[in-house]
Design a protein around this motif. Structure first.
Motif, short mmCIF file in Angstrom:
data_model
loop_
_atom_site.label_atom_id
_atom_site.label_comp_id
_atom_site.label_asym_id
_atom_site.label_seq_id
_atom_site.Cartn_x
_atom_site.Cartn_y
_atom_site.Cartn_z
N GLY A 35 0.83 -1.20 0.00
CA GLY A 35 0.00 0.00 0.00
C GLY A 35 0.87 1.25 0.00
O GLY A 35 1.94 1.26 0.58
N TRP A 36 0.37 2.28 -0.66
CA TRP A 36 1.02 3.59 -0.60
C TRP A 36 0.12 4.51 0.21
O TRP A 36 -1.10 4.56 0.00
N ARG A 99 2.17 -6.03 3.77
CA ARG A 99 1.56 -7.06 4.61
C ARG A 99 1.60 -8.37 3.84
O ARG A 99 1.29 -8.39 2.65
N THR A 100 1.96 -9.42 4.54
CA THR A 100 2.06 -10.70 3.86
C THR A 100 0.70 -11.38 3.80
O THR A 100 0.01 -11.52 4.80
N THR A 101 0.28 -11.74 2.60
CA THR A 101 -0.93 -12.51 2.37
C THR A 101 -0.91 -12.99 0.93
O THR A 101 -0.42 -12.28 0.06
N ARG A 102 -1.46 -14.17 0.70
CA ARG A 102 -1.55 -14.68 -0.66
C ARG A 102 -2.94 -14.42 -1.25
O ARG A 102 -3.20 -14.74 -2.40
N LEU A 103 -3.81 -13.83 -0.45
CA LEU A 103 -5.16 -13.55 -0.95
C LEU A 103 -5.11 -12.40 -1.95
O LEU A 103 -4.32 -11.47 -1.79
N THR A 111 -3.80 0.55 9.47
CA THR A 111 -3.61 -0.35 10.60
C THR A 111 -3.51 -1.81 10.15
O THR A 111 -3.13 -2.67 10.94
N TRP A 112 -3.84 -2.09 8.90
CA TRP A 112 -3.81 -3.46 8.38
C TRP A 112 -2.40 -3.90 8.02
O TRP A 112 -2.13 -5.09 7.90
N TYR A 113 -1.50 -2.94 7.82
CA TYR A 113 -0.17 -3.25 7.31
C TYR A 113 0.82 -3.54 8.43
O TYR A 113 0.72 -2.98 9.53
N GLN A 114 1.80 -4.41 8.11
CA GLN A 114 2.74 -4.89 9.11
C GLN A 114 4.07 -4.13 9.09
O GLN A 114 4.71 -3.96 10.13
#
Length: 126
Positions: A35-36, A99-103, A111-114
């Motif tokens: 994300g930016w 953020r790591t996800t394969r979806l 707040t979703w990003y790691q």
């Protein structure tokens, strides 16, 4: 730990273009949503685009839709944000987040990003 690194910011005149890059040395971005975001002085951090890990899903807020384009080159381990028709209100520090996800999803909620980069300044001024 993944450490995104932004580059490509600078000073540009209204109507001009810039291309930001987000890279991560030592880690493959293949399984990361990117994300930016941007944050101007005195304002909250806002999402300006995101892209799923394989690039099948992108999202933009109305404020940049039609002017900004996010893309990724997983072979180069880099995600790009092409910004055209820049306006003074686009002036902000721009951040790349992962953020790591394969979806095949992406999200513009910060707040979703790691993992977050340090940011790069974009100034649009004549």
């Amino acid at each position: 730990q993944l450490q995104p690194v932004e580059s490509g910011g600078g000073l540009v005149q209204p109507g001009g273009s810039l291309r930001l890059s987000c890279a991560a040395s030592g880690f493959s971005l293949d399984y990361y949503v990117i994300g930016w975001f941007r944050q101007a002085p005195g304002k909250e951090r806002e999402g300006v685009s995101c892209i799923s890990s394989r690039g099948s899903t992108t999202n933009y807020p109305d404020s940049v839709k039609g002017r900004f384009t996010i893309s990724r080159d997983n072979a180069k381990n880099t995600v790009y944000l092409q910004m055209n028709s820049l306006k003074p209100e686009d002036t902000a520090v721009y951040y790349c987040a992962a953020r790591t996800t394969r979806l095949p999803v992406c999200n513009q909620d910060p707040t979703w990003y790691q993992f977050w980069g340090q940011g790069t300044q974009v100034t649009v001024s004549s």
